[in-house]
Design a protein around this motif. Structure first.
Motif, PDB file in Angstrom:
ATOM      1  N   LEU A  32      -4.338 -15.181  -4.167  1.00  0.00           N
ATOM      2  CA  LEU A  32      -4.521 -13.811  -3.699  1.00  0.00           C
ATOM      3  C   LEU A  32      -3.194 -13.095  -3.762  1.00  0.00           C
ATOM      4  N   ARG A  33      -3.161 -11.924  -4.389  1.00  0.00           N
ATOM      5  CA  ARG A  33      -1.955 -11.108  -4.444  1.00  0.00           C
ATOM      6  C   ARG A  33      -2.142  -9.919  -3.515  1.00  0.00           C
ATOM      7  N   VAL A  34      -1.179  -9.736  -2.603  1.00  0.00           N
ATOM      8  CA  VAL A  34      -1.165  -8.591  -1.702  1.00  0.00           C
ATOM      9  C   VAL A  34       0.036  -7.743  -2.088  1.00  0.00           C
ATOM     10  N   SER A  35      -0.194  -6.439  -2.234  1.00  0.00           N
ATOM     11  CA  SER A  35       0.904  -5.551  -2.592  1.00  0.00           C
ATOM     12  C   SER A  35       0.797  -4.242  -1.824  1.00  0.00           C
ATOM     13  N   VAL A  36       1.874  -3.499  -1.821  1.00  0.00           N
ATOM     14  CA  VAL A  36       1.933  -2.183  -1.188  1.00  0.00           C
ATOM     15  C   VAL A  36       2.116  -1.166  -2.296  1.00  0.00           C
ATOM     16  N   GLU A  37       1.285  -0.123  -2.263  1.00  0.00           N
ATOM     17  CA  GLU A  37       1.357   0.947  -3.258  1.00  0.00           C
ATOM     18  C   GLU A  37       1.435   2.284  -2.551  1.00  0.00           C
ATOM     19  N   GLY A  38       1.991   3.271  -3.224  1.00  0.00           N
ATOM     20  CA  GLY A  38       1.962   4.630  -2.701  1.00  0.00           C
ATOM     21  C   GLY A  38       0.537   5.132  -2.742  1.00  0.00           C
ATOM     22  N   GLY A  39       0.169   5.923  -1.737  1.00  0.00           N
ATOM     23  CA  GLY A  39      -1.177   6.492  -1.706  1.00  0.00           C
ATOM     24  C   GLY A  39      -1.840   6.264  -0.374  1.00  0.00           C
ATOM     25  N   GLY A  40      -3.131   6.456  -0.340  1.00  0.00           N
ATOM     26  CA  GLY A  40      -3.864   6.339   0.913  1.00  0.00           C
ATOM     27  C   GLY A  40      -3.638   7.561   1.772  1.00  0.00           C
ATOM     28  N   CYS A  41      -4.327   7.642   2.866  1.00  0.00           N
ATOM     29  CA  CYS A  41      -4.234   8.840   3.703  1.00  0.00           C
ATOM     30  C   CYS A  41      -2.976   8.870   4.566  1.00  0.00           C
ATOM     31  N   SER A  42      -2.216   7.772   4.638  1.00  0.00           N
ATOM     32  CA  SER A  42      -1.002   7.753   5.459  1.00  0.00           C
ATOM     33  C   SER A  42       0.280   7.592   4.643  1.00  0.00           C
ATOM     34  N   GLY A  43       0.183   7.518   3.328  1.00  0.00           N
ATOM     35  CA  GLY A  43       1.383   7.429   2.494  1.00  0.00           C
ATOM     36  C   GLY A  43       1.507   6.154   1.697  1.00  0.00           C
ATOM     37  N   PHE A  44       1.148   5.009   2.281  1.00  0.00           N
ATOM     38  CA  PHE A  44       1.166   3.723   1.600  1.00  0.00           C
ATOM     39  C   PHE A  44      -0.169   3.038   1.849  1.00  0.00           C
ATOM     40  N   GLN A  45      -0.546   2.160   0.939  1.00  0.00           N
ATOM     41  CA  GLN A  45      -1.771   1.400   1.145  1.00  0.00           C
ATOM     42  C   GLN A  45      -1.593  -0.020   0.635  1.00  0.00           C
ATOM     43  N   TYR A  46      -2.357  -0.931   1.230  1.00  0.00           N
ATOM     44  CA  TYR A  46      -2.340  -2.328   0.809  1.00  0.00           C
ATOM     45  C   TYR A  46      -3.347  -2.510  -0.301  1.00  0.00           C
ATOM     46  N   LYS A  47      -3.002  -3.359  -1.245  1.00  0.00           N
ATOM     47  CA  LYS A  47      -3.905  -3.686  -2.346  1.00  0.00           C
ATOM     48  C   LYS A  47      -4.073  -5.200  -2.371  1.00  0.00           C
ATOM     49  N   PHE A  48      -5.309  -5.648  -2.547  1.00  0.00           N
ATOM     50  CA  PHE A  48      -5.633  -7.067  -2.604  1.00  0.00           C
ATOM     51  C   PHE A  48      -6.252  -7.362  -3.959  1.00  0.00           C
ATOM     52  N   ASP A  49      -5.689  -8.325  -4.686  1.00  0.00           N
ATOM     53  CA  ASP A  49      -6.182  -8.721  -5.998  1.00  0.00           C
ATOM     54  C   ASP A  49      -6.131 -10.237  -6.108  1.00  0.00           C
ATOM     55  N   THR A  50      -6.866 -10.769  -7.059  1.00  0.00           N
ATOM     56  CA  THR A  50      -6.682 -12.167  -7.411  1.00  0.00           C
ATOM     57  C   THR A  50      -5.758 -12.210  -8.619  1.00  0.00           C
ATOM     58  N   ASP A  51      -4.975 -13.267  -8.704  1.00  0.00           N
ATOM     59  CA  ASP A  51      -3.986 -13.376  -9.777  1.00  0.00           C
ATOM     60  C   ASP A  51      -3.789 -14.844 -10.108  1.00  0.00           C
ATOM     61  N   ARG A  52      -3.624 -15.144 -11.380  1.00  0.00           N
ATOM     62  CA  ARG A  52      -3.351 -16.524 -11.800  1.00  0.00           C
ATOM     63  C   ARG A  52      -1.899 -16.711 -12.215  1.00  0.00           C
ATOM     64  N   GLU A  53      -1.132 -15.609 -12.207  1.00  0.00           N
ATOM     65  CA  GLU A  53       0.273 -15.657 -12.621  1.00  0.00           C
ATOM     66  C   GLU A  53       1.182 -15.382 -11.433  1.00  0.00           C
ATOM     67  N   GLN A  54       2.133 -16.254 -11.240  1.00  0.00           N
ATOM     68  CA  GLN A  54       3.122 -16.079 -10.183  1.00  0.00           C
ATOM     69  C   GLN A  54       4.441 -15.670 -10.810  1.00  0.00           C
ATOM     70  N   ALA A  55       5.028 -14.568 -10.335  1.00  0.00           N
ATOM     71  CA  ALA A  55       6.344 -14.136 -10.812  1.00  0.00           C
ATOM     72  C   ALA A  55       7.424 -14.985 -10.145  1.00  0.00           C
ATOM     73  N   ASP A  56       8.564 -15.098 -10.810  1.00  0.00           N
ATOM     74  CA  ASP A  56       9.662 -15.913 -10.290  1.00  0.00           C
ATOM     75  C   ASP A  56      10.141 -15.468  -8.915  1.00  0.00           C
ATOM     76  N   ASP A  57      10.070 -14.145  -8.641  1.00  0.00           N
ATOM     77  CA  ASP A  57      10.583 -13.648  -7.371  1.00  0.00           C
ATOM     78  C   ASP A  57       9.493 -13.343  -6.341  1.00  0.00           C
ATOM     79  N   ASP A  58       8.251 -13.769  -6.594  1.00  0.00           N
ATOM     80  CA  ASP A  58       7.182 -13.581  -5.614  1.00  0.00           C
ATOM     81  C   ASP A  58       7.458 -14.392  -4.356  1.00  0.00           C
ATOM     82  N   LEU A  59       7.097 -13.819  -3.210  1.00  0.00           N
ATOM     83  CA  LEU A  59       7.021 -14.592  -1.985  1.00  0.00           C
ATOM     84  C   LEU A  59       5.700 -15.347  -2.065  1.00  0.00           C
ATOM     85  N   VAL A  60       5.736 -16.655  -1.874  1.00  0.00           N
ATOM     86  CA  VAL A  60       4.539 -17.482  -1.936  1.00  0.00           C
ATOM     87  C   VAL A  60       4.273 -18.034  -0.546  1.00  0.00           C
ATOM     88  N   ILE A  61       3.088 -17.728  -0.019  1.00  0.00           N
ATOM     89  CA  ILE A  61       2.701 -18.204   1.305  1.00  0.00           C
ATOM     90  C   ILE A  61       1.498 -19.122   1.112  1.00  0.00           C
TER      91      ILE A  61
END
Length: 117
Positions: free
Chosen positions: A36-65
């Motif tokens: 599961l990838r969780v990210s923060v994007e600009g938008g939403g009614c308050s300025g920022f919004q959370y986005k939830f996606d599935t992902d099979r690729e991990q970037a080298d600098d991702d925080l992994v929980i």
């Protein structure tokens, strides 16, 4: 940064047991190795919004929980906005959804996926 903000910025993001269980349920129907990838994007009614996606690729600098067999990825830019947060899953009368308890948010909207800093 002041001492309080600095201490929050160095606090890890956590995943509740309920969220880990739900993530595990979701990922069971995905190909092996999906996270599961969780990210923060600009938008939403308050300025920022959370986005939830599935992902099979991990970037080298991702925080992994990892918790209870569930793996969550958060990119470094989003980690800056989410430091000290807890990813939770709630199932109440309004419906079931992931909720992020973010100590950095100064305001949030009623839907729970949009916030301001």
């Amino acid at each position: 940064m002041d001492a309080i903000t600095d201490s929050v910025a160095n606090t890890p993001v956590t995943v509740s047991a309920r969220a880990a269980r739900r993530i595990g349920e979701i990922l069971k129907s995905e190909p092996t190795g999906t996270m599961l990838r969780v990210s923060v994007e600009g938008g939403g009614c308050s300025g920022f919004q959370y986005k939830f996606d599935t992902d099979r690729e991990q970037a080298d600098d991702d925080l992994v929980i990892s918790r209870d067999g569930a793996t969550v990825l958060i990119d470094q830019v989003s980690v800056n906005y989410m430091a000290g947060s807890e990813i939770d899953f709630v199932d109440d009368l309004i419906g079931a959804s992931f909720k992020i308890k973010n100590p950095n948010a100064t305001a949030a909207c009623g839907c729970g996926t949009s916030f301001a800093l």
